[in-house]
Motif scaffolding. Sequence first.
Motif, short mmCIF file in Angstrom:
data_model
loop_
_atom_site.label_atom_id
_atom_site.label_comp_id
_atom_site.label_asym_id
_atom_site.label_seq_id
_atom_site.Cartn_x
_atom_site.Cartn_y
_atom_site.Cartn_z
N CYS A 174 15.88 36.67 89.45
CA CYS A 174 14.76 37.60 89.33
C CYS A 174 13.63 37.28 90.30
O CYS A 174 12.84 38.14 90.63
N PHE A 237 12.44 41.08 90.55
CA PHE A 237 12.75 42.17 89.61
C PHE A 237 12.74 41.61 88.19
O PHE A 237 12.80 40.39 88.00
N ASP A 238 12.64 42.50 87.23
CA ASP A 238 12.56 42.07 85.83
C ASP A 238 13.88 41.43 85.37
O ASP A 238 14.95 41.71 85.91
N ASN A 239 13.75 40.61 84.36
CA ASN A 239 14.91 39.91 83.80
C ASN A 239 15.60 40.85 82.80
O ASN A 239 15.52 40.66 81.59
N PHE A 240 16.27 41.85 83.35
CA PHE A 240 16.81 42.95 82.53
C PHE A 240 17.75 42.47 81.42
O PHE A 240 17.81 43.05 80.36
N PHE A 241 18.52 41.43 81.69
CA PHE A 241 19.55 41.02 80.73
C PHE A 241 19.21 39.69 80.05
O PHE A 241 20.07 39.05 79.50
N ARG A 242 17.95 39.32 80.14
CA ARG A 242 17.44 38.10 79.49
C ARG A 242 18.28 36.88 79.85
O ARG A 242 18.68 36.09 78.99
N GLY A 243 18.55 36.74 81.14
CA GLY A 243 19.28 35.56 81.61
C GLY A 243 18.33 34.40 81.82
O GLY A 243 17.13 34.48 81.55
N VAL A 245 16.04 32.26 84.01
CA VAL A 245 15.24 32.67 85.17
C VAL A 245 15.51 31.75 86.35
O VAL A 245 15.53 30.52 86.22
#
Lengths: 309, 195
Positions: A174, A237-243, A245
Amino acid sequence: MTRLFWRAAALACVAIPTMAFAQPIGEAKILSGQAVIETDSGYVFVTGPERQMGTLLRMPEADDVVQYEEEWAKQLARVQKKYPSKLASWESKKAAAEQTKAKVPDRPIEPTAENFSIEPIEARNAVTFGYTSIYNKSATPRSFSYLTKMKPGRYVYHGPLWTGPEGSMGTCYCMGSVAFDVKPGVITNIGNFFAVAASAGQSAAAAVDMAAVNYDLPASLQALPHVQAEFHASGKFDNFFRGTVGRMPAVAGVLAYDRDKVIDAKTGQMAAGMMAANAPPRTAADAVTTTDAGKAGEEEVTEQVSTQP
Amino acid sequence: MKYILLAGALCAFPMSAGAQAIKAPEPARQFTEAEVAALERPDTRFDETPEIALGYDKYFYFHRADTDFSTAFHDISECDALSSGSNFYGGGDAGMTSYYAMQYGVAGAAGGALGSLFADAVFGSAERRKIRRNNVRQCMEYKGYSRYGMERERWQAFHFEEGLGRVKDEKRTGFLMKQALVASGPKPETKELLP
Protein backbone atom coordinates in the motif's frame (compact mmCIF):
# COMPACT_ATOMS: atom_id res chain seq x y z
CA MET A 1 -19.66 -13.99 15.90
CA THR A 2 -21.25 -17.02 14.27
CA ARG A 3 -24.10 -14.91 12.96
CA LEU A 4 -21.60 -12.36 11.62
CA PHE A 5 -19.63 -15.12 9.93
CA TRP A 6 -22.62 -16.60 8.12
CA ARG A 7 -23.92 -13.21 7.14
CA ALA A 8 -20.51 -12.44 5.67
CA ALA A 9 -20.47 -15.80 3.94
CA ALA A 10 -23.83 -15.13 2.34
CA LEU A 11 -22.70 -11.70 1.17
CA ALA A 12 -19.49 -13.10 -0.23
CA CYS A 13 -21.49 -15.50 -2.38
CA VAL A 14 -23.37 -12.52 -3.77
CA ALA A 15 -20.07 -10.75 -4.34
CA ILE A 16 -18.42 -13.48 -6.40
CA PRO A 17 -19.91 -12.38 -9.72
CA THR A 18 -18.42 -8.90 -9.22
CA MET A 19 -14.85 -10.21 -8.91
CA ALA A 20 -12.55 -9.52 -11.83
CA PHE A 21 -12.23 -12.20 -14.45
CA ALA A 22 -8.93 -14.06 -14.29
CA GLN A 23 -8.06 -17.55 -15.29
CA PRO A 24 -4.96 -19.57 -14.42
CA ILE A 25 -3.60 -21.61 -17.31
CA GLY A 26 -1.62 -24.84 -16.94
CA GLU A 27 1.17 -25.88 -19.31
CA ALA A 28 -0.73 -28.96 -20.46
CA LYS A 29 -3.46 -26.76 -21.92
CA ILE A 30 -0.95 -24.72 -23.89
CA LEU A 31 0.85 -27.82 -25.12
CA SER A 32 -2.38 -29.52 -26.15
CA GLY A 33 -3.77 -26.42 -27.80
CA GLN A 34 -6.79 -26.27 -25.49
CA ALA A 35 -5.57 -22.81 -24.47
CA VAL A 36 -4.27 -20.32 -27.01
CA ILE A 37 -3.16 -16.72 -26.76
CA GLU A 38 -6.32 -14.78 -27.61
CA THR A 39 -5.92 -11.42 -29.23
CA ASP A 40 -8.30 -9.61 -26.89
CA SER A 41 -6.98 -11.02 -23.62
CA GLY A 42 -3.92 -10.25 -21.54
CA TYR A 43 -1.60 -12.83 -19.97
CA VAL A 44 0.82 -12.46 -17.10
CA PHE A 45 3.67 -14.86 -16.45
CA VAL A 46 5.27 -15.00 -13.02
CA THR A 47 7.90 -17.38 -11.74
CA GLY A 48 10.06 -17.95 -8.68
CA PRO A 49 11.95 -20.58 -6.70
CA GLU A 50 8.98 -21.23 -4.40
CA ARG A 51 5.25 -21.26 -4.73
CA GLN A 52 3.93 -17.73 -4.47
CA MET A 53 0.74 -15.74 -4.57
CA GLY A 54 0.02 -12.21 -5.55
CA THR A 55 -2.74 -9.78 -6.34
CA LEU A 56 -2.86 -7.28 -9.17
CA LEU A 57 -5.26 -4.35 -9.30
CA ARG A 58 -6.34 -3.18 -12.72
CA MET A 59 -6.45 0.60 -12.73
CA PRO A 60 -9.97 1.85 -13.38
CA GLU A 61 -10.62 3.07 -16.89
CA ALA A 62 -13.29 5.55 -17.91
CA ASP A 63 -15.89 2.88 -18.67
CA ASP A 64 -15.20 1.22 -15.30
CA VAL A 65 -16.00 4.53 -13.61
CA VAL A 66 -19.23 4.95 -15.54
CA GLN A 67 -20.29 1.42 -14.60
CA TYR A 68 -19.26 1.99 -10.98
CA GLU A 69 -21.25 5.19 -10.71
CA GLU A 70 -24.29 3.51 -12.19
CA GLU A 71 -24.06 0.69 -9.71
CA TRP A 72 -23.50 3.08 -6.82
CA ALA A 73 -26.60 5.07 -7.81
CA LYS A 74 -28.66 1.89 -8.18
CA GLN A 75 -27.57 0.55 -4.79
CA LEU A 76 -28.18 3.93 -3.15
CA ALA A 77 -31.73 3.99 -4.52
CA ARG A 78 -32.21 0.46 -3.25
CA VAL A 79 -31.12 1.20 0.31
CA GLN A 80 -33.05 4.47 0.37
CA LYS A 81 -36.17 2.51 -0.58
CA LYS A 82 -35.52 0.08 2.26
CA TYR A 83 -34.85 2.79 4.82
CA PRO A 84 -38.46 3.60 5.86
CA SER A 85 -39.13 -0.03 6.75
CA LYS A 86 -35.79 -0.25 8.58
CA LEU A 87 -36.73 2.83 10.56
CA ALA A 88 -40.19 1.50 11.36
CA SER A 89 -38.69 -1.78 12.50
CA TRP A 90 -36.21 0.07 14.71
CA GLU A 91 -38.96 2.20 16.25
CA SER A 92 -40.86 -0.94 17.09
CA LYS A 93 -37.77 -2.56 18.63
CA LYS A 94 -36.99 0.63 20.51
CA ALA A 95 -40.47 0.73 22.02
CA ALA A 96 -40.19 -2.91 23.06
CA ALA A 97 -36.73 -2.33 24.54
CA GLU A 98 -37.92 0.65 26.53
CA GLN A 99 -40.77 -1.39 27.99
CA THR A 100 -38.46 -4.20 29.06
CA LYS A 101 -35.61 -1.84 30.00
CA ALA A 102 -33.40 -3.66 27.52
CA LYS A 103 -30.65 -1.94 25.52
CA VAL A 104 -32.10 0.21 22.76
CA PRO A 105 -30.58 -0.75 19.40
CA ASP A 106 -28.77 1.89 17.35
CA ARG A 107 -31.04 3.91 15.08
CA PRO A 108 -30.42 2.98 11.43
CA ILE A 109 -28.37 5.52 9.50
CA GLU A 110 -30.33 7.22 6.75
CA PRO A 111 -28.62 6.54 3.42
CA THR A 112 -27.58 9.70 1.60
CA ALA A 113 -25.37 10.43 -1.38
CA GLU A 114 -22.83 11.86 1.06
CA ASN A 115 -22.54 8.86 3.37
CA PHE A 116 -23.28 5.95 1.04
CA SER A 117 -20.32 3.91 -0.19
CA ILE A 118 -19.92 0.65 -2.03
CA GLU A 119 -16.71 -1.32 -2.36
CA PRO A 120 -13.79 0.76 -3.66
CA ILE A 121 -13.59 0.87 -7.42
CA GLU A 122 -9.89 0.03 -7.23
CA ALA A 123 -10.55 -3.23 -5.36
CA ARG A 124 -13.18 -4.63 -7.68
CA ASN A 125 -10.72 -5.29 -10.49
CA ALA A 126 -8.41 -7.40 -8.36
CA VAL A 127 -6.78 -10.44 -9.93
CA THR A 128 -5.14 -13.00 -7.66
CA PHE A 129 -2.66 -15.59 -8.95
CA GLY A 130 -0.84 -18.49 -7.31
CA TYR A 131 -0.50 -20.58 -5.02
CA THR A 132 -1.43 -24.05 -6.21
CA SER A 133 -2.66 -22.99 -9.66
CA ILE A 134 0.73 -23.35 -11.29
CA TYR A 135 1.64 -23.21 -14.95
CA ASN A 136 4.52 -25.62 -14.46
CA LYS A 137 7.23 -26.51 -11.98
CA SER A 138 10.71 -27.93 -12.11
CA ALA A 139 13.07 -29.42 -9.56
CA THR A 140 16.34 -28.27 -11.17
CA PRO A 141 16.48 -25.38 -11.05
CA ARG A 142 13.68 -25.29 -8.54
CA SER A 143 10.87 -23.19 -9.92
CA PHE A 144 7.14 -22.70 -9.83
CA SER A 145 5.55 -20.58 -12.49
CA TYR A 146 2.11 -19.11 -13.08
CA LEU A 147 0.35 -17.97 -16.23
CA THR A 148 -2.85 -16.00 -15.72
CA LYS A 149 -5.27 -14.77 -18.35
CA MET A 150 -6.82 -11.40 -17.53
CA LYS A 151 -8.34 -8.30 -19.00
CA PRO A 152 -5.74 -6.03 -20.64
CA GLY A 153 -4.97 -2.73 -18.91
CA ARG A 154 -2.54 -1.14 -16.53
CA TYR A 155 -2.11 -3.13 -13.35
CA VAL A 156 -0.64 -2.16 -9.99
CA TYR A 157 1.07 -4.91 -8.04
CA HIS A 158 -0.93 -5.00 -4.83
CA GLY A 159 1.64 -7.29 -3.25
CA PRO A 160 2.11 -10.92 -2.25
CA LEU A 161 -1.45 -11.32 -1.05
CA TRP A 162 -4.22 -13.78 -1.66
CA THR A 163 -7.78 -12.56 -1.82
CA GLY A 164 -10.96 -14.36 -2.70
CA PRO A 165 -14.44 -14.93 -1.39
CA GLU A 166 -12.97 -17.02 1.41
CA GLY A 167 -10.88 -14.14 2.72
CA SER A 168 -7.55 -12.39 2.30
CA MET A 169 -4.05 -12.97 3.56
CA GLY A 170 -0.66 -11.51 2.79
CA THR A 171 1.11 -8.19 2.40
CA CYS A 172 -0.26 -5.03 0.86
CA TYR A 173 2.31 -2.88 -0.91
CA CYS A 174 0.00 0.00 0.00
CA MET A 175 2.87 2.39 0.69
CA GLY A 176 4.48 2.13 -2.73
CA SER A 177 4.53 -0.34 -5.56
CA VAL A 178 5.00 -0.74 -9.28
CA ALA A 179 2.55 -0.69 -12.17
CA PHE A 180 2.87 -2.24 -15.60
CA ASP A 181 0.81 -2.63 -18.74
CA VAL A 182 -0.78 -5.93 -19.65
CA LYS A 183 -1.23 -5.73 -23.37
CA PRO A 184 -3.69 -7.82 -25.36
CA GLY A 185 -2.51 -10.78 -27.38
CA VAL A 186 0.85 -11.15 -25.68
CA ILE A 187 2.26 -12.66 -22.53
CA THR A 188 3.55 -9.98 -20.16
CA ASN A 189 6.59 -11.52 -18.56
CA ILE A 190 7.21 -10.54 -14.94
CA GLY A 191 9.92 -13.20 -14.58
CA ASN A 192 10.98 -13.76 -10.99
CA PHE A 193 10.79 -10.03 -10.17
CA PHE A 194 8.01 -10.40 -7.57
CA ALA A 195 9.85 -13.25 -5.83
CA VAL A 196 13.12 -11.30 -5.72
CA ALA A 197 11.25 -8.27 -4.39
CA ALA A 198 9.62 -10.33 -1.64
CA SER A 199 13.00 -11.74 -0.59
CA ALA A 200 14.34 -8.21 -0.01
CA GLY A 201 12.22 -7.84 3.13
CA GLN A 202 10.25 -4.86 4.34
CA SER A 203 12.79 -2.64 6.06
CA ALA A 204 12.86 1.03 5.09
CA ALA A 205 16.19 0.52 3.32
CA ALA A 206 15.22 -2.64 1.43
CA ALA A 207 15.93 -2.73 -2.30
CA VAL A 208 15.27 -5.29 -5.01
CA ASP A 209 18.44 -7.07 -6.11
CA MET A 210 18.00 -6.52 -9.84
CA ALA A 211 21.03 -8.73 -10.59
CA ALA A 212 18.95 -11.65 -9.32
CA VAL A 213 15.99 -10.90 -11.59
CA ASN A 214 15.59 -13.02 -14.70
CA TYR A 215 12.93 -13.31 -17.33
CA ASP A 216 13.49 -16.90 -18.44
CA LEU A 217 10.41 -18.48 -19.98
CA PRO A 218 9.58 -22.17 -20.08
CA ALA A 219 10.20 -23.74 -23.50
CA SER A 220 6.45 -24.09 -24.00
CA LEU A 221 5.99 -20.31 -23.98
CA GLN A 222 9.10 -19.16 -25.80
CA ALA A 223 7.52 -19.35 -29.25
CA LEU A 224 4.42 -17.45 -28.17
CA PRO A 225 4.29 -13.65 -28.34
CA HIS A 226 5.69 -12.19 -25.15
CA VAL A 227 7.05 -8.93 -23.81
CA GLN A 228 9.06 -8.17 -20.72
CA ALA A 229 7.05 -6.08 -18.27
CA GLU A 230 8.06 -2.45 -18.06
CA PHE A 231 7.66 -1.28 -14.50
CA HIS A 232 6.62 2.19 -13.38
CA ALA A 233 6.55 3.60 -9.86
CA SER A 234 3.06 3.68 -8.37
CA GLY A 235 1.94 5.68 -5.33
CA LYS A 236 0.06 4.73 -2.20
CA PHE A 237 -3.34 3.08 -2.07
CA ASP A 238 -5.72 1.98 0.66
CA ASN A 239 -5.33 -1.38 2.37
CA PHE A 240 -8.42 -2.75 0.64
CA PHE A 241 -8.05 -6.33 1.87
CA ARG A 242 -6.68 -5.57 5.34
CA GLY A 243 -3.34 -7.18 4.63
CA THR A 244 -0.07 -6.60 6.40
CA VAL A 245 1.08 -3.07 5.59
CA GLY A 246 4.25 -2.84 3.51
CA ARG A 247 5.69 -1.59 0.28
CA MET A 248 7.63 -2.79 -2.73
CA PRO A 249 11.32 -2.45 -1.91
CA ALA A 250 13.13 0.23 -3.91
CA VAL A 251 13.82 -0.70 -7.54
CA ALA A 252 16.86 0.90 -9.16
CA GLY A 253 15.81 3.26 -11.94
CA VAL A 254 12.11 2.73 -11.25
CA LEU A 255 11.02 3.20 -7.66
CA ALA A 256 12.65 5.10 -4.81
CA TYR A 257 11.53 6.50 -1.47
CA ASP A 258 12.10 9.67 0.48
CA ARG A 259 10.95 8.41 3.85
CA ASP A 260 7.38 7.38 2.95
CA LYS A 261 7.12 9.53 -0.16
CA VAL A 262 6.96 7.33 -3.23
CA ILE A 263 9.34 8.63 -5.88
CA ASP A 264 9.30 7.85 -9.58
CA ALA A 265 13.02 7.26 -10.09
CA LYS A 266 12.66 7.99 -13.81
CA THR A 267 11.55 11.58 -13.16
CA GLY A 268 12.62 12.23 -9.59
CA GLN A 269 9.05 13.37 -8.86
CA MET A 270 6.45 11.90 -6.55
CA ALA A 271 4.88 8.87 -8.19
CA ALA A 272 1.29 9.03 -9.35
CA GLY A 273 -1.03 6.76 -7.42
CA MET A 274 -3.80 4.50 -8.60
CA MET A 275 -6.60 5.89 -6.45
CA ALA A 276 -9.35 7.18 -8.69
CA ALA A 277 -10.12 10.02 -6.28
CA ASN A 278 -6.62 11.42 -6.79
CA ALA A 279 -5.85 10.43 -10.34
CA PRO A 280 -8.57 10.59 -12.97
CA PRO A 281 -9.21 7.27 -14.68
CA ARG A 282 -7.32 6.14 -17.73
CA THR A 283 -9.20 6.85 -20.89
CA ALA A 284 -9.48 5.62 -24.44
CA ALA A 285 -6.70 8.05 -25.38
CA ASP A 286 -4.40 6.35 -22.94
CA ALA A 287 -5.30 2.97 -24.41
CA VAL A 288 -3.79 3.84 -27.80
CA THR A 289 -0.52 2.17 -26.89
CA THR A 290 -2.34 -0.90 -25.73
CA THR A 291 -4.36 -1.21 -28.91
CA ASP A 292 -1.30 -0.79 -31.10
CA ALA A 293 0.55 -3.41 -29.14
CA GLY A 294 -2.45 -5.67 -29.42
CA LYS A 295 -2.43 -5.41 -33.19
CA ALA A 296 1.22 -6.32 -33.27
CA GLY A 297 0.57 -9.21 -30.91
CA GLU A 298 -2.41 -10.34 -32.93
CA GLU A 299 -0.31 -10.89 -36.02
CA GLU A 300 2.25 -12.88 -34.10
CA VAL A 301 -0.41 -14.91 -32.33
CA THR A 302 -2.18 -15.78 -35.58
CA GLU A 303 1.06 -17.21 -36.83
CA GLN A 304 1.56 -19.21 -33.66
CA VAL A 305 -2.00 -20.37 -33.41
CA SER A 306 -1.91 -21.78 -36.90
CA THR A 307 0.44 -24.47 -35.63
CA GLN A 308 -1.91 -25.46 -32.84
CA PRO A 309 -4.03 -28.58 -33.36
CA MET B 1 1.55 13.31 -27.38
CA LYS B 2 -0.01 10.48 -25.47
CA TYR B 3 -0.32 12.65 -22.37
CA ILE B 4 -1.75 15.58 -24.32
CA LEU B 5 -4.46 13.26 -25.60
CA LEU B 6 -4.97 11.96 -22.09
CA ALA B 7 -5.32 15.46 -20.67
CA GLY B 8 -7.86 16.35 -23.33
CA ALA B 9 -9.88 13.27 -22.68
CA LEU B 10 -9.83 13.89 -18.93
CA CYS B 11 -11.20 17.39 -19.40
CA ALA B 12 -14.10 15.87 -21.30
CA PHE B 13 -14.73 13.24 -18.65
CA PRO B 14 -17.84 13.88 -16.56
CA MET B 15 -16.38 14.04 -13.05
CA SER B 16 -19.48 15.56 -11.44
CA ALA B 17 -21.21 12.22 -10.96
CA GLY B 18 -17.95 10.69 -9.70
CA ALA B 19 -17.74 13.36 -7.04
CA GLN B 20 -20.32 11.39 -5.06
CA ALA B 21 -19.60 7.74 -5.84
CA ILE B 22 -15.82 8.28 -5.66
CA LYS B 23 -15.36 10.65 -2.79
CA ALA B 24 -12.42 13.02 -2.45
CA PRO B 25 -9.87 12.32 0.29
CA GLU B 26 -10.13 14.31 3.49
CA PRO B 27 -7.70 17.24 3.42
CA ALA B 28 -4.88 17.14 5.96
CA ARG B 29 -6.11 18.81 9.12
CA GLN B 30 -4.16 21.87 10.22
CA PHE B 31 -4.28 22.63 13.92
CA THR B 32 -3.87 26.06 15.46
CA GLU B 33 -1.37 26.68 18.24
CA ALA B 34 -4.28 27.20 20.61
CA GLU B 35 -5.77 23.82 19.71
CA VAL B 36 -2.47 22.08 20.34
CA ALA B 37 -1.88 23.99 23.57
CA ALA B 38 -5.30 22.88 24.84
CA LEU B 39 -4.36 19.21 24.63
CA GLU B 40 -3.32 17.39 27.77
CA ARG B 41 0.18 15.97 27.33
CA PRO B 42 0.32 12.29 28.27
CA ASP B 43 2.72 11.25 30.99
CA THR B 44 5.46 9.18 29.36
CA ARG B 45 7.82 8.98 32.37
CA PHE B 46 8.31 5.65 34.08
CA ASP B 47 11.04 3.60 35.68
CA GLU B 48 12.01 0.75 33.42
CA THR B 49 12.13 -2.74 34.85
CA PRO B 50 13.02 -5.96 33.01
CA GLU B 51 9.37 -6.96 33.26
CA ILE B 52 8.18 -3.71 31.64
CA ALA B 53 10.81 -4.01 28.92
CA LEU B 54 9.39 -7.41 27.97
CA GLY B 55 6.21 -5.65 26.87
CA TYR B 56 7.81 -3.23 24.42
CA ASP B 57 6.60 -5.22 21.43
CA LYS B 58 3.09 -4.24 22.50
CA TYR B 59 3.50 -0.99 24.36
CA PHE B 60 5.41 1.62 22.43
CA TYR B 61 5.09 5.13 21.06
CA PHE B 62 6.73 7.20 18.36
CA HIS B 63 8.76 10.37 18.07
CA ARG B 64 10.40 12.24 15.21
CA ALA B 65 12.55 15.33 15.53
CA ASP B 66 11.63 18.56 13.73
CA THR B 67 8.04 17.46 13.22
CA ASP B 68 5.09 19.75 13.94
CA PHE B 69 1.87 18.55 15.51
CA SER B 70 -0.27 18.74 12.34
CA THR B 71 2.25 16.67 10.39
CA ALA B 72 2.51 14.11 13.16
CA PHE B 73 -1.28 13.85 13.39
CA HIS B 74 -1.57 13.36 9.64
CA ASP B 75 1.16 10.69 9.68
CA ILE B 76 -0.35 8.80 12.61
CA SER B 77 -3.83 9.02 11.10
CA GLU B 78 -2.54 7.65 7.78
CA CYS B 79 -0.84 4.72 9.50
CA ASP B 80 -3.93 4.09 11.62
CA ALA B 81 -6.14 4.02 8.52
CA LEU B 82 -3.82 1.70 6.61
CA SER B 83 -3.51 -0.57 9.61
CA SER B 84 -7.22 -0.90 10.17
CA GLY B 85 -8.17 -1.13 6.49
CA SER B 86 -9.97 2.21 6.54
CA ASN B 87 -10.14 4.55 3.61
CA PHE B 88 -7.54 7.33 3.62
CA TYR B 89 -6.66 8.27 0.06
CA GLY B 90 -10.22 8.96 -1.08
CA GLY B 91 -12.83 6.92 -2.87
CA GLY B 92 -15.29 6.05 -0.18
CA ASP B 93 -15.75 5.31 3.47
CA ALA B 94 -14.77 1.81 4.51
CA GLY B 95 -16.84 2.00 7.68
CA MET B 96 -19.99 3.02 5.83
CA THR B 97 -19.30 0.42 3.13
CA SER B 98 -19.28 -2.28 5.79
CA TYR B 99 -22.34 -0.78 7.46
CA TYR B 100 -24.44 -0.87 4.31
CA ALA B 101 -23.15 -4.31 3.38
CA MET B 102 -24.12 -5.78 6.72
CA GLN B 103 -27.30 -3.81 7.42
CA TYR B 104 -28.78 -3.65 3.94
CA GLY B 105 -27.12 -6.59 2.20
CA VAL B 106 -25.74 -4.42 -0.58
CA ALA B 107 -23.99 -6.74 -3.01
CA GLY B 108 -21.74 -4.03 -4.37
CA ALA B 109 -20.43 -3.32 -0.93
CA ALA B 110 -19.02 -6.79 -0.38
CA GLY B 111 -15.36 -6.18 -1.01
CA GLY B 112 -12.19 -6.02 1.01
CA ALA B 113 -13.86 -5.03 4.22
CA LEU B 114 -15.82 -8.23 4.00
CA GLY B 115 -12.98 -10.48 2.96
CA SER B 116 -11.11 -10.13 6.20
CA LEU B 117 -14.08 -11.34 8.20
CA PHE B 118 -13.29 -14.92 7.29
CA ALA B 119 -9.69 -14.68 8.41
CA ASP B 120 -10.89 -12.94 11.56
CA ALA B 121 -13.32 -15.73 12.26
CA VAL B 122 -10.45 -18.20 12.07
CA PHE B 123 -7.62 -16.33 13.78
CA GLY B 124 -9.60 -14.21 16.20
CA SER B 125 -9.32 -10.81 17.75
CA ALA B 126 -5.85 -11.26 19.31
CA GLU B 127 -4.28 -11.89 15.91
CA ARG B 128 -6.04 -8.87 14.45
CA ARG B 129 -4.72 -6.70 17.31
CA LYS B 130 -1.20 -8.00 16.71
CA ILE B 131 -1.43 -7.32 12.97
CA ARG B 132 -2.61 -3.80 13.64
CA ARG B 133 0.29 -3.13 16.02
CA ASN B 134 2.82 -4.43 13.49
CA ASN B 135 1.20 -2.45 10.70
CA VAL B 136 1.39 0.82 12.58
CA ARG B 137 5.00 0.08 13.48
CA GLN B 138 5.96 -0.65 9.86
CA CYS B 139 4.18 2.40 8.52
CA MET B 140 5.75 4.74 11.07
CA GLU B 141 9.18 3.26 10.35
CA TYR B 142 8.79 4.22 6.70
CA LYS B 143 7.91 7.73 7.82
CA GLY B 144 11.13 8.00 9.78
CA TYR B 145 9.70 7.95 13.29
CA SER B 146 11.68 6.34 16.10
CA ARG B 147 10.05 3.89 18.47
CA TYR B 148 10.23 3.97 22.26
CA GLY B 149 8.95 1.49 24.82
CA MET B 150 6.46 2.34 27.51
CA GLU B 151 4.93 1.01 30.68
CA ARG B 152 1.49 -0.53 30.06
CA GLU B 153 -0.78 1.71 32.13
CA ARG B 154 0.70 4.94 30.83
CA TRP B 155 0.49 3.54 27.31
CA GLN B 156 -3.20 2.75 27.75
CA ALA B 157 -3.88 6.37 28.68
CA PHE B 158 -3.41 7.47 25.07
CA HIS B 159 -3.51 4.36 22.91
CA PHE B 160 -6.10 1.81 21.94
CA GLU B 161 -5.98 -1.73 20.74
CA GLU B 162 -8.31 -2.86 18.01
CA GLY B 163 -9.34 -6.39 17.27
CA LEU B 164 -12.51 -7.44 15.52
CA GLY B 165 -14.47 -4.36 16.50
CA ARG B 166 -13.73 -0.76 15.68
CA VAL B 167 -12.97 1.97 18.18
CA LYS B 168 -15.44 4.83 17.73
CA ASP B 169 -14.20 7.79 15.72
CA GLU B 170 -14.37 10.40 18.47
CA LYS B 171 -12.40 8.29 20.94
CA ARG B 172 -10.01 7.28 18.18
CA THR B 173 -9.26 10.85 17.13
CA GLY B 174 -8.67 11.88 20.73
CA PHE B 175 -6.08 9.14 21.19
CA LEU B 176 -4.40 9.88 17.86
CA MET B 177 -4.11 13.55 18.80
CA LYS B 178 -2.38 12.66 22.04
CA GLN B 179 -0.03 10.32 20.19
CA ALA B 180 0.75 13.14 17.76
CA LEU B 181 1.46 15.46 20.65
CA VAL B 182 4.07 13.05 22.00
CA ALA B 183 5.46 12.27 18.54
CA SER B 184 6.04 15.95 17.83
CA GLY B 185 7.13 16.87 21.36
CA PRO B 186 10.44 16.77 23.17
CA LYS B 187 12.77 13.91 22.31
CA PRO B 188 12.28 11.02 24.75
CA GLU B 189 15.12 10.39 27.12
CA THR B 190 14.65 6.64 27.07
CA LYS B 191 16.41 4.22 24.74
CA GLU B 192 15.30 4.14 21.13
CA LEU B 193 14.09 0.70 20.11
CA LEU B 194 14.60 -1.12 16.86
CA PRO B 195 11.99 0.03 14.30
